[in-house]
Motif scaffolding. Structure first.
Motif, PDB file in Angstrom:
ATOM      1  N   ILE A 129       0.992  -1.052   0.074  1.00  0.00           N
ATOM      2  CA  ILE A 129       0.176   0.001  -0.233  1.00  0.00           C
ATOM      3  C   ILE A 129       0.828   1.231   0.027  1.00  0.00           C
ATOM      4  O   ILE A 129       1.694   1.213   0.971  1.00  0.00           O
ATOM      5  CB  ILE A 129      -0.936   0.092   1.219  1.00  0.00           C
ATOM      6  CG1 ILE A 129      -1.719  -1.485   1.295  1.00  0.00           C
ATOM      7  CG2 ILE A 129      -1.654   1.271   1.291  1.00  0.00           C
ATOM      8  CD1 ILE A 129      -2.747  -1.346   2.264  1.00  0.00           C
ATOM      9  N   PRO A 130       0.809   2.018  -1.023  1.00  0.00           N
ATOM     10  CA  PRO A 130       1.418   3.296  -1.087  1.00  0.00           C
ATOM     11  C   PRO A 130       1.374   4.310   0.360  1.00  0.00           C
ATOM     12  O   PRO A 130       0.234   4.220   0.628  1.00  0.00           O
ATOM     13  CB  PRO A 130       1.413   3.989  -2.340  1.00  0.00           C
ATOM     14  CG  PRO A 130       0.242   3.131  -3.081  1.00  0.00           C
ATOM     15  CD  PRO A 130      -0.072   2.248  -2.020  1.00  0.00           C
ATOM     16  N   PRO A 131       2.154   5.106   0.307  1.00  0.00           N
ATOM     17  CA  PRO A 131       2.110   6.062   1.616  1.00  0.00           C
ATOM     18  C   PRO A 131       0.651   6.986   1.624  1.00  0.00           C
ATOM     19  O   PRO A 131      -0.075   7.135   2.525  1.00  0.00           O
ATOM     20  CB  PRO A 131       3.172   6.960   1.705  1.00  0.00           C
ATOM     21  CG  PRO A 131       4.322   6.494   0.665  1.00  0.00           C
ATOM     22  CD  PRO A 131       3.407   5.209  -0.248  1.00  0.00           C
ATOM     23  N   THR A 182       8.273   1.880  -3.586  1.00  0.00           N
ATOM     24  CA  THR A 182       8.304   0.399  -3.915  1.00  0.00           C
ATOM     25  C   THR A 182       7.984  -0.301  -2.646  1.00  0.00           C
ATOM     26  O   THR A 182       8.277  -0.046  -1.473  1.00  0.00           O
ATOM     27  CB  THR A 182       9.896   0.040  -4.261  1.00  0.00           C
ATOM     28  OG1 THR A 182      10.780   0.319  -3.282  1.00  0.00           O
ATOM     29  CG2 THR A 182      10.180   0.696  -5.509  1.00  0.00           C
ATOM     30  N   GLU A 183       7.412  -1.471  -2.801  1.00  0.00           N
ATOM     31  CA  GLU A 183       7.034  -2.361  -1.582  1.00  0.00           C
ATOM     32  C   GLU A 183       8.288  -2.928  -1.003  1.00  0.00           C
ATOM     33  O   GLU A 183       9.433  -2.939  -1.381  1.00  0.00           O
ATOM     34  CB  GLU A 183       6.091  -3.491  -2.158  1.00  0.00           C
ATOM     35  CG  GLU A 183       6.832  -4.468  -3.078  1.00  0.00           C
ATOM     36  CD  GLU A 183       6.004  -5.488  -3.541  1.00  0.00           C
ATOM     37  OE1 GLU A 183       5.699  -6.529  -2.573  1.00  0.00           O
ATOM     38  OE2 GLU A 183       5.360  -5.544  -4.701  1.00  0.00           O
ATOM     39  N   ASN A 184       8.147  -3.445   0.347  1.00  0.00           N
ATOM     40  CA  ASN A 184       9.159  -4.123   0.865  1.00  0.00           C
ATOM     41  C   ASN A 184       9.636  -5.430   0.289  1.00  0.00           C
ATOM     42  O   ASN A 184       8.614  -6.240   0.235  1.00  0.00           O
ATOM     43  CB  ASN A 184       8.767  -4.202   2.329  1.00  0.00           C
ATOM     44  CG  ASN A 184       9.751  -4.972   3.216  1.00  0.00           C
ATOM     45  OD1 ASN A 184      10.853  -5.157   2.841  1.00  0.00           O
ATOM     46  ND2 ASN A 184       9.478  -5.047   4.528  1.00  0.00           N
ATOM     47  N   LEU A 185      10.927  -5.584  -0.196  1.00  0.00           N
ATOM     48  CA  LEU A 185      11.224  -6.728  -0.909  1.00  0.00           C
ATOM     49  C   LEU A 185      11.995  -7.804   0.004  1.00  0.00           C
ATOM     50  O   LEU A 185      12.533  -8.671  -0.605  1.00  0.00           O
ATOM     51  CB  LEU A 185      12.130  -6.368  -2.123  1.00  0.00           C
ATOM     52  CG  LEU A 185      11.369  -5.763  -3.126  1.00  0.00           C
ATOM     53  CD1 LEU A 185      12.383  -4.887  -4.081  1.00  0.00           C
ATOM     54  CD2 LEU A 185      10.247  -6.196  -3.778  1.00  0.00           C
ATOM     55  N   THR A 186      11.902  -7.604   1.228  1.00  0.00           N
ATOM     56  CA  THR A 186      12.522  -8.525   2.142  1.00  0.00           C
ATOM     57  C   THR A 186      11.997  -9.909   1.967  1.00  0.00           C
ATOM     58  O   THR A 186      10.594 -10.333   2.030  1.00  0.00           O
ATOM     59  CB  THR A 186      12.226  -8.208   3.609  1.00  0.00           C
ATOM     60  OG1 THR A 186      12.775  -6.642   3.976  1.00  0.00           O
ATOM     61  CG2 THR A 186      12.893  -9.041   4.448  1.00  0.00           C
ATOM     62  N   GLY A 187      12.888 -11.023   1.923  1.00  0.00           N
ATOM     63  CA  GLY A 187      12.230 -12.231   1.696  1.00  0.00           C
ATOM     64  C   GLY A 187      12.210 -12.634   0.090  1.00  0.00           C
ATOM     65  O   GLY A 187      11.798 -13.833  -0.085  1.00  0.00           O
TER      66      GLY A 187
END
Length: 137
Positions: A77-79, A108-113
């Motif tokens: 979800i964008p800010p 950009t979304e969180n790309l962790t994992g």
């Protein structure tokens, strides 16, 4: 609450979720069935809804696009829509957009994992070196 009103709400839920099969699939994917007014859509395909019939905290929700499947999370979800979803702003960004400043980066979304995650590397020499087993030949 009268039976007619309950049946009317069920009809609204089924019609907004593309019939009985669509409602079943939505229930399977989101564990919840709701009906509401489409407030807007962001550039990622997320659709935002509102229904003041539900109590506060549950009256605004997002429907993620089918392209993400079951891999959706809140970082998609964008800010500007986050402000509206969490009741920081009363007006959605579709009617009252935030001013774009030159220092603001694209979201950009969180790309962790994921394979695209950011992994920092060190430029300093380690104090302890790892043991390497001898090569048996």
């Amino acid at each position: 609450m009268s039976v007619i009103k309950v049946l009317s709400n069920i009809r609204k839920i089924i019609s907004q979720n593309n019939g009985i099969i669509g409602s079943y699939l939505k229930l399977f994917r989101h564990d919840d069935l709701k009906w509401g007014t489409l407030v807007g859509e962001d550039k990622f395909g997320n659709k935002y809804y509102e229904n003041k019939y539900y109590f506060i905290g549950r009256s605004r929700w997002v429907s993620y696009p089918q392209s993400v499947g079951f891999d959706y999370d809140a970082s998609q979800i964008p800010p500007e829509w986050h402000r509206w979803m969490h009741y920081i702003a009363d007006e959605p960004p579709s009617t009252n957009p935030l001013p774009q400043r030159k220092w603001m980066a694209d979201y950009t979304e969180n790309l962790t994992g994921t394979p695209q995650e950011y992994v920092p590397y060190t430029t300093t020499k380690p104090k302890i070196e790892a043991w390497v087993p001898p090569n048996k030949q």
